[in-house]
Design an enzyme around this catalytic site. Sequence first.
Site, PDB file in Angstrom:
ATOM      1  N   HIS A  17       0.843  -1.202   0.000  1.00 35.45           N
ATOM      2  CA  HIS A  17       0.000   0.000   0.000  1.00 35.45           C
ATOM      3  C   HIS A  17       0.883   1.258   0.000  1.00 35.45           C
ATOM      4  O   HIS A  17       0.631   2.206  -0.745  1.00 35.45           O
ATOM      5  CB  HIS A  17      -0.882   0.071   1.258  1.00 35.45           C
ATOM      6  CG  HIS A  17      -1.877  -1.032   1.426  1.00 35.45           C
ATOM      7  ND1 HIS A  17      -1.886  -1.867   2.518  1.00 35.45           N
ATOM      8  CD2 HIS A  17      -2.917  -1.427   0.647  1.00 35.45           C
ATOM      9  CE1 HIS A  17      -2.894  -2.720   2.421  1.00 35.45           C
ATOM     10  NE2 HIS A  17      -3.534  -2.485   1.295  1.00 35.45           N
ATOM     11  N   LYS A  41     -18.381  -5.664   8.488  1.00 34.22           N
ATOM     12  CA  LYS A  41     -17.122  -6.399   8.322  1.00 34.22           C
ATOM     13  C   LYS A  41     -16.432  -6.531   9.675  1.00 34.22           C
ATOM     14  O   LYS A  41     -16.532  -5.627  10.505  1.00 34.22           O
ATOM     15  CB  LYS A  41     -16.186  -5.591   7.402  1.00 34.22           C
ATOM     16  CG  LYS A  41     -16.001  -6.173   5.991  1.00 34.22           C
ATOM     17  CD  LYS A  41     -15.162  -5.247   5.153  1.00 34.22           C
ATOM     18  CE  LYS A  41     -14.124  -5.938   4.334  1.00 34.22           C
ATOM     19  NZ  LYS A  41     -13.402  -5.018   3.445  1.00 34.22           N
ATOM     20  N   ARG A  90      -2.305  -5.982  -8.325  1.00 33.21           N
ATOM     21  CA  ARG A  90      -1.257  -6.994  -8.190  1.00 33.21           C
ATOM     22  C   ARG A  90      -1.335  -8.058  -9.261  1.00 33.21           C
ATOM     23  O   ARG A  90      -0.344  -8.613  -9.680  1.00 33.21           O
ATOM     24  CB  ARG A  90      -1.378  -7.695  -6.820  1.00 33.21           C
ATOM     25  CG  ARG A  90      -0.853  -6.894  -5.669  1.00 33.21           C
ATOM     26  CD  ARG A  90      -1.353  -7.415  -4.356  1.00 33.21           C
ATOM     27  NE  ARG A  90      -2.791  -7.163  -4.230  1.00 33.21           N
ATOM     28  CZ  ARG A  90      -3.466  -7.284  -3.107  1.00 33.21           C
ATOM     29  NH1 ARG A  90      -2.859  -7.694  -2.021  1.00 33.21           N
ATOM     30  NH2 ARG A  90      -4.750  -7.013  -3.070  1.00 33.21           N
ATOM     31  N   SER A 128      -2.602  -7.654   3.160  1.00 32.66           N
ATOM     32  CA  SER A 128      -2.976  -7.565   4.577  1.00 32.66           C
ATOM     33  C   SER A 128      -3.361  -8.953   5.083  1.00 32.66           C
ATOM     34  O   SER A 128      -3.092  -9.296   6.230  1.00 32.66           O
ATOM     35  CB  SER A 128      -4.153  -6.608   4.748  1.00 32.66           C
ATOM     36  OG  SER A 128      -3.810  -5.322   4.305  1.00 32.66           O
TER      37      SER A 128
END
Length: 158
Positions: A17, A41, A90, A128
């Site tokens: 990030h 979440k 990515r 993450s």
Amino acid sequence: MRIAVFPGSFDPITKGHEDIVRRALPLFDKIIVAMGINSNKSYYFSESDRVEFLRAAFSDEPKVEIDTFKKLTVDYCKEKNATFILRGLRNSNDFNYEVAIAMLNRDIGDGLETTFLLTSPEYSYYSSSVVRELLRGGGDVSIFLPTPVATLFKENKK
Ligand code: ADP
């Protein structure tokens, strides 16, 4: 002012990030790293820890602002006068996920454009979720974290 919002969960921020934000700095006058808060979440780190890590990672960079938001990304961007969203890519999974969202945001966000930067190869497998998995197993995550964040971990503050 060319303002971009870099939205994400940042649970926690990784060097991947950080790299996207720093490489995007020449493109914008200001980048707002905006942590989305979604009550549906569940997160590994608390809201305040995730914000603390973001602040630590960019404390040297005056063009980066840290914030949190709860509303729709397009509404948040409007409130902040941001005309760009920044995202990192990515692999093809990221791409497939991002395409529809970017198109939707341009439609409902009055032309709000999403700018994508490709990952740096050395960080292409950083995520993450890998960091969280290692932490659950008691592993060392320092290589994945921005240096000031790794320092917070080493000092056992987290
Ligand atoms: P979200 O929950 O919205 O996916 P993340 O915090 O996981 O939020 O990621 C925010 C953005 O950072 C996404 O665009 C993601 O593709 C990008 N990103 C995450 N890790 C990397 C990395 N290693 N290299 C490049 N971009 C990355």
